[in-house]
Scaffold this active site. Structure first.
Site, PDB file in Angstrom:
ATOM      1  N   PRO A  96       0.724  -1.341   0.009  1.00  0.00           N
ATOM      2  CA  PRO A  96      -0.072  -0.032   0.038  1.00  0.00           C
ATOM      3  C   PRO A  96       0.803   1.421   0.040  1.00  0.00           C
ATOM      4  CG  PRO A  96      -0.377  -1.287   1.919  1.00  0.00           C
ATOM      5  CD  PRO A  96       0.438  -2.106   1.252  1.00  0.00           C
ATOM      6  N   GLU A 123       1.916  -7.690   8.412  1.00  0.00           N
ATOM      7  CA  GLU A 123       1.918  -6.205   8.439  1.00  0.00           C
ATOM      8  C   GLU A 123       2.982  -5.795   7.492  1.00  0.00           C
ATOM      9  OE1 GLU A 123      -0.735  -7.302  10.831  1.00  0.00           O
ATOM     10  OE2 GLU A 123      -0.326  -5.139  10.393  1.00  0.00           O
ATOM     11  N   ARG A 161      -4.110  -7.651 -20.861  1.00  0.00           N
ATOM     12  CA  ARG A 161      -4.963  -6.984 -21.982  1.00  0.00           C
ATOM     13  C   ARG A 161      -4.406  -5.944 -22.872  1.00  0.00           C
ATOM     14  NH1 ARG A 161      -7.682  -2.797 -21.107  1.00  0.00           N
ATOM     15  NH2 ARG A 161      -9.487  -3.352 -22.114  1.00  0.00           N
ATOM     16  N   ASP A 176     -10.754   1.658 -25.255  1.00  0.00           N
ATOM     17  CA  ASP A 176     -11.213   1.350 -23.891  1.00  0.00           C
ATOM     18  C   ASP A 176     -11.251   2.685 -23.093  1.00  0.00           C
ATOM     19  OD1 ASP A 176     -12.271  -1.126 -24.146  1.00  0.00           O
ATOM     20  OD2 ASP A 176     -10.512  -2.038 -23.140  1.00  0.00           O
TER      21      ASP A 176
HETATM   22 CL1  6GU Z   1      -0.398  -3.837  -3.519  1.00  0.00          CL
HETATM   23  N1  6GU Z   1      -1.156  -4.617  -0.974  1.00  0.00           N
HETATM   24  C1  6GU Z   1      -1.853  -4.637   0.211  1.00  0.00           C
HETATM   25  N2  6GU Z   1      -1.576  -5.220   0.905  1.00  0.00           N
HETATM   26  N3  6GU Z   1      -2.799  -3.557   0.253  1.00  0.00           N
HETATM   27  C2  6GU Z   1      -2.986  -2.769  -0.912  1.00  0.00           C
HETATM   28  C3  6GU Z   1      -2.198  -2.811  -1.839  1.00  0.00           C
HETATM   29  C4  6GU Z   1      -1.233  -3.623  -1.898  1.00  0.00           C
HETATM   30  N4  6GU Z   1      -2.692  -1.900  -2.904  1.00  0.00           N
HETATM   31  C5  6GU Z   1      -3.723  -1.408  -1.985  1.00  0.00           C
HETATM   32  N5  6GU Z   1      -3.878  -1.867  -0.950  1.00  0.00           N
END
Ligand code: 6GU
Length: 270
Positions: A96, A123, A161, A176
């Site tokens: 994230p 984590e 794609r 698209d």
């Molecule tokens: Cl790539 N990994 C995780 N654990 N949570 C996420 C993410 C990735 N992308 C958005 N949330």
């Protein structure tokens, strides 16, 4: 002919849940891409590279705190093994904290020889892996998933794609949503009448120029109504500007008529 052209783009997912990928490989366009040698895919179990009887892949964080951290040794060994199999592939950590995945990043990745997608769990992963074994960190949006596996599938799907020859028509991927930063036009198929709603007459007219214009206009309207932010960053064509101007004129006409006779006129525009 290089490897990519011969055997297709190579995707390797490093994960502690390789089985999660099986149904993904086995369906639809991804499956067809594999069958036609447009892509090669594998999911490698990080646990195979963990030492000891229990093949532990996670441990408690130094400094305390909740949750577990993915140990560096099994990850490093897994990344090294994958790199040996696919030396030209880009090594991407799914986290994230990464840069946001979008259509532009998908296009960028689609030109690489292959991707090694490292799926974090728990984590997070030991920071030393992020520094020394990774080319890029990617997130698929501002929310937290329980692991990177779904993100890896999202990326593999979106990138696949874009590979030439994957979708039906050559223009399918280009036309698209998002590639030209407007949403796709409204689509209809049979029946002509469905629960009281009819297919727009123009689509049945057989006049290809009119249909093309109608589609461009509905694309723009939908984008304006649903995702106006996309238009702010778009370089508009002459024709698109003409369409927007036409709406302005139409809207101004409506306002003008109101100011002469509508309730706004009576109350002094309040
Ligand atoms: Cl790539 N990994 C995780 N654990 N949570 C996420 C993410 C990735 N992308 C958005 N949330």
């Amino acid at each position: 002919m290089d490897n990519r052209q011969k055997k297709g783009m190579n995707f390797i997912a490093l994960t502690i849940f390789p089985e999660m990928f099986n149904p993904f490989w086995e369906h639809g366009i991804i499956r067809r891409a594999i069958d036609r040698n447009k892509i090669r895919v594998s999911a490698i179990d990080i646990r195979n590279f963990a030492e000891g009887k229990h093949r532990v892949t996670d441990d408690r964080p130094y400094g305390g705190g909740c949750g577990m951290v993915m140990k560096p040794e099994p990850l490093a060994a897994a990344i090294r093994a994958a790199t040996q199999k696919a030396p030209l592939s880009k090594k991407i950590l799914l986290t994230p904290q990464g840069r946001r995945f979008d259509s532009g990043v998908a296009h960028e990745l689609s030109s690489s020889d292959g991707l090694i997608l490292i799926c974090g769990r728990y984590e997070g992963v030991d920071e030393r892996i992020c520094h020394d074994f990774i080319d890029d960190e990617i997130s698929i949006g501002d929310y937290v998933l329980t692991g990177g596996e779904l993100a890896a599938m999202v990326i593999i799907d979106a990138v696949t794609r874009l590979i030439p020859g994957i979708l039906g028509g050559k223009e399918s991927a280009e036309k698209d949503s998002f590639s030209g930063s407007v949403l796709e036009y409204a689509q209809y198929t049979r029946p002509r009448s469905f629960e009281g709603h009819n297919v727009p007459e123009i689509l049945l007219s057989g006049d290809h120029q009119k249909i093309e214009n109608w589609r461009l206009e509905t694309s723009l309207i939908r984008t304006f109504l649903k995702r106006p932010d996309l238009l702010e960053n778009k370089a508009l064509s002459k024709q698109e500007i003409e369409i927007l101007k036409k709406w302005c004129v139409d809207i101004e006409k409506i306002i003008h008529n109101q100011s002469l006779s509508g309730p706004g006129a009576l109350s002094g525009g309040q």
